[in-house]
Design a protein around this motif. Structure first.
Motif, short mmCIF file in Angstrom:
data_model
loop_
_atom_site.label_atom_id
_atom_site.label_comp_id
_atom_site.label_asym_id
_atom_site.label_seq_id
_atom_site.Cartn_x
_atom_site.Cartn_y
_atom_site.Cartn_z
N ALA A 168 0.84 -1.20 0.00
CA ALA A 168 0.00 0.00 0.00
C ALA A 168 0.87 1.25 0.00
O ALA A 168 1.97 1.26 0.56
CB ALA A 168 -0.91 0.01 1.22
N LEU A 169 0.34 2.30 -0.62
CA LEU A 169 1.00 3.60 -0.58
C LEU A 169 1.02 4.11 0.86
O LEU A 169 0.22 3.68 1.70
CB LEU A 169 0.26 4.61 -1.46
N ASP A 170 1.92 5.05 1.12
CA ASP A 170 2.08 5.59 2.46
C ASP A 170 0.79 6.12 3.07
O ASP A 170 0.52 5.92 4.25
CB ASP A 170 3.15 6.70 2.48
N GLU A 171 -0.05 6.81 2.24
CA GLU A 171 -1.27 7.39 2.81
C GLU A 171 -2.26 6.33 3.28
O GLU A 171 -2.98 6.53 4.25
CB GLU A 171 -1.93 8.40 1.87
N ILE A 172 -2.27 5.17 2.62
CA ILE A 172 -3.13 4.07 3.08
C ILE A 172 -2.56 3.49 4.37
O ILE A 172 -3.29 3.25 5.33
CB ILE A 172 -3.22 2.96 2.00
N GLN A 173 -1.26 3.30 4.42
CA GLN A 173 -0.62 2.78 5.63
C GLN A 173 -0.83 3.72 6.82
O GLN A 173 -1.13 3.28 7.93
CB GLN A 173 0.87 2.56 5.39
N ARG A 174 -0.71 5.03 6.56
CA ARG A 174 -0.90 6.03 7.62
C ARG A 174 -2.35 6.00 8.13
O ARG A 174 -2.60 6.01 9.34
CB ARG A 174 -0.54 7.42 7.12
N ALA A 175 -3.32 5.94 7.21
CA ALA A 175 -4.73 5.88 7.60
C ALA A 175 -5.01 4.62 8.42
O ALA A 175 -5.80 4.65 9.37
CB ALA A 175 -5.62 5.95 6.38
N ASP A 176 -4.33 3.52 8.10
CA ASP A 176 -4.46 2.28 8.87
C ASP A 176 -3.89 2.49 10.29
O ASP A 176 -4.54 2.14 11.27
CB ASP A 176 -3.73 1.14 8.15
N ARG A 177 -2.70 3.06 10.38
CA ARG A 177 -2.09 3.32 11.69
C ARG A 177 -2.96 4.25 12.54
O ARG A 177 -3.05 4.09 13.75
CB ARG A 177 -0.69 3.93 11.54
N GLU A 178 -3.61 5.22 11.88
CA GLU A 178 -4.47 6.18 12.57
C GLU A 178 -5.87 5.61 12.83
O GLU A 178 -6.74 6.30 13.34
CB GLU A 178 -4.58 7.47 11.75
N LYS A 179 -6.08 4.35 12.44
CA LYS A 179 -7.34 3.64 12.64
C LYS A 179 -8.53 4.32 11.94
O LYS A 179 -9.67 4.22 12.37
CB LYS A 179 -7.62 3.46 14.13
N ARG A 180 -8.25 4.96 10.79
CA ARG A 180 -9.32 5.53 9.98
C ARG A 180 -9.83 4.52 8.97
O ARG A 180 -10.88 4.70 8.37
CB ARG A 180 -8.83 6.80 9.27
N LEU A 181 -9.07 3.43 8.77
CA LEU A 181 -9.45 2.31 7.92
C LEU A 181 -8.65 1.11 8.38
O LEU A 181 -7.78 1.23 9.24
CB LEU A 181 -9.20 2.61 6.43
N VAL A 182 -8.97 -0.03 7.80
CA VAL A 182 -8.21 -1.26 8.08
C VAL A 182 -7.55 -1.68 6.78
O VAL A 182 -8.21 -1.80 5.75
CB VAL A 182 -9.14 -2.39 8.60
N TRP A 183 -6.23 -1.88 6.85
CA TRP A 183 -5.50 -2.38 5.70
C TRP A 183 -5.16 -3.85 5.95
O TRP A 183 -4.47 -4.18 6.91
CB TRP A 183 -4.23 -1.58 5.46
N LYS A 184 -5.69 -4.72 5.11
CA LYS A 184 -5.39 -6.15 5.18
C LYS A 184 -4.35 -6.45 4.13
O LYS A 184 -4.61 -6.29 2.94
CB LYS A 184 -6.67 -6.94 4.93
N LYS A 185 -3.18 -6.86 4.55
CA LYS A 185 -2.07 -7.14 3.63
C LYS A 185 -2.30 -8.51 2.98
O LYS A 185 -1.78 -9.53 3.42
CB LYS A 185 -0.74 -7.12 4.38
N ALA A 186 -3.09 -8.50 1.94
CA ALA A 186 -3.45 -9.75 1.26
C ALA A 186 -3.89 -9.43 -0.16
O ALA A 186 -4.09 -8.28 -0.51
CB ALA A 186 -4.59 -10.44 2.01
N ALA A 187 -4.03 -10.47 -0.94
CA ALA A 187 -4.55 -10.34 -2.31
C ALA A 187 -5.99 -10.81 -2.32
O ALA A 187 -6.45 -11.49 -1.39
CB ALA A 187 -3.70 -11.18 -3.27
N TYR A 188 -6.72 -10.48 -3.37
CA TYR A 188 -8.10 -10.93 -3.54
C TYR A 188 -8.13 -12.45 -3.61
O TYR A 188 -7.31 -13.07 -4.27
CB TYR A 188 -8.69 -10.34 -4.83
N VAL A 189 -9.10 -13.03 -2.91
CA VAL A 189 -9.36 -14.47 -2.96
C VAL A 189 -10.82 -14.63 -3.38
O VAL A 189 -11.73 -14.09 -2.74
CB VAL A 189 -9.12 -15.14 -1.59
N SER A 190 -11.03 -15.36 -4.44
CA SER A 190 -12.38 -15.58 -4.97
C SER A 190 -13.31 -16.13 -3.90
O SER A 190 -12.96 -17.05 -3.17
CB SER A 190 -12.31 -16.56 -6.15
#
Length: 157
Positions: free
Chosen positions: A45-67
């Protein structure tokens, strides 16, 4: 063909975003202003997504799409991966489950188009170029944002 504009309350609604590059980050940044519950699914993820995850404004799941993994109760899905085939699989799964979906790599497989947005207080203006001319929509979004910022409106009625 022109699209009918509709404004929807997405506060606390579950939104999945597949991909965490420039397009996804731009859309997530816009969505966060409206209070949804966002989960971003991407191996990197780009830094802004990682930062929003750290700030608990979203959840970033480090994974790929699974059907088959998209829950049926998700309100909306944005597919913005770098792989059009994966985006297409996400589209098919969402269609089968009746979930609103927007595919960044194929405007014909979007149940809705993501607009340019200008906001000030409670005022929200959505701009759409019909999916054909993103530059036109961006130019008008920028122009309208400048006008809204100049206006003395503070969101109070």
């Amino acid at each position: 063909m022109r699209q009918f504009p509709i404004f929807v309350d997405i506060k606390n609604k579950s939104i999945l975003v597949y991909g965490a590059g420039k397009i996804a980050a731009r859309r997530v940044k816009t969505l966060l202003n409206f209070g949804p519950s966002i989960e971003v699914i991407a191996p990197e993820a780009l830094d802004e997504i990682q930062r929003a995850d750290r700030e608990k404004r979203l959840v970033w799941k480090k994974a790929a799409y699974v059907s088959g993994e998209i829950p049926k109760d998700v309100f909306m899905v944005l597919a913005a991966t770098d792989d059009p085939k994966i985006n297409e699989m996400i589209y098919q799964e969402c269609r089968e489950k009746g979930i609103l979906v927007n595919i960044c790599s194929n405007r014909d497989h979007c149940m809705f188009q993501f607009p340019g947005i200008a906001c000030k207080g409670d005022l929200v203006i959505g701009i759409n170029g019909g999916g054909d001319d993103h530059h036109l929509a961006k130019r008008w979004t920028d122009r309208i944002k400048k006008e809204v910022e100049k206006d003395g409106y503070d969101g109070e009625t």
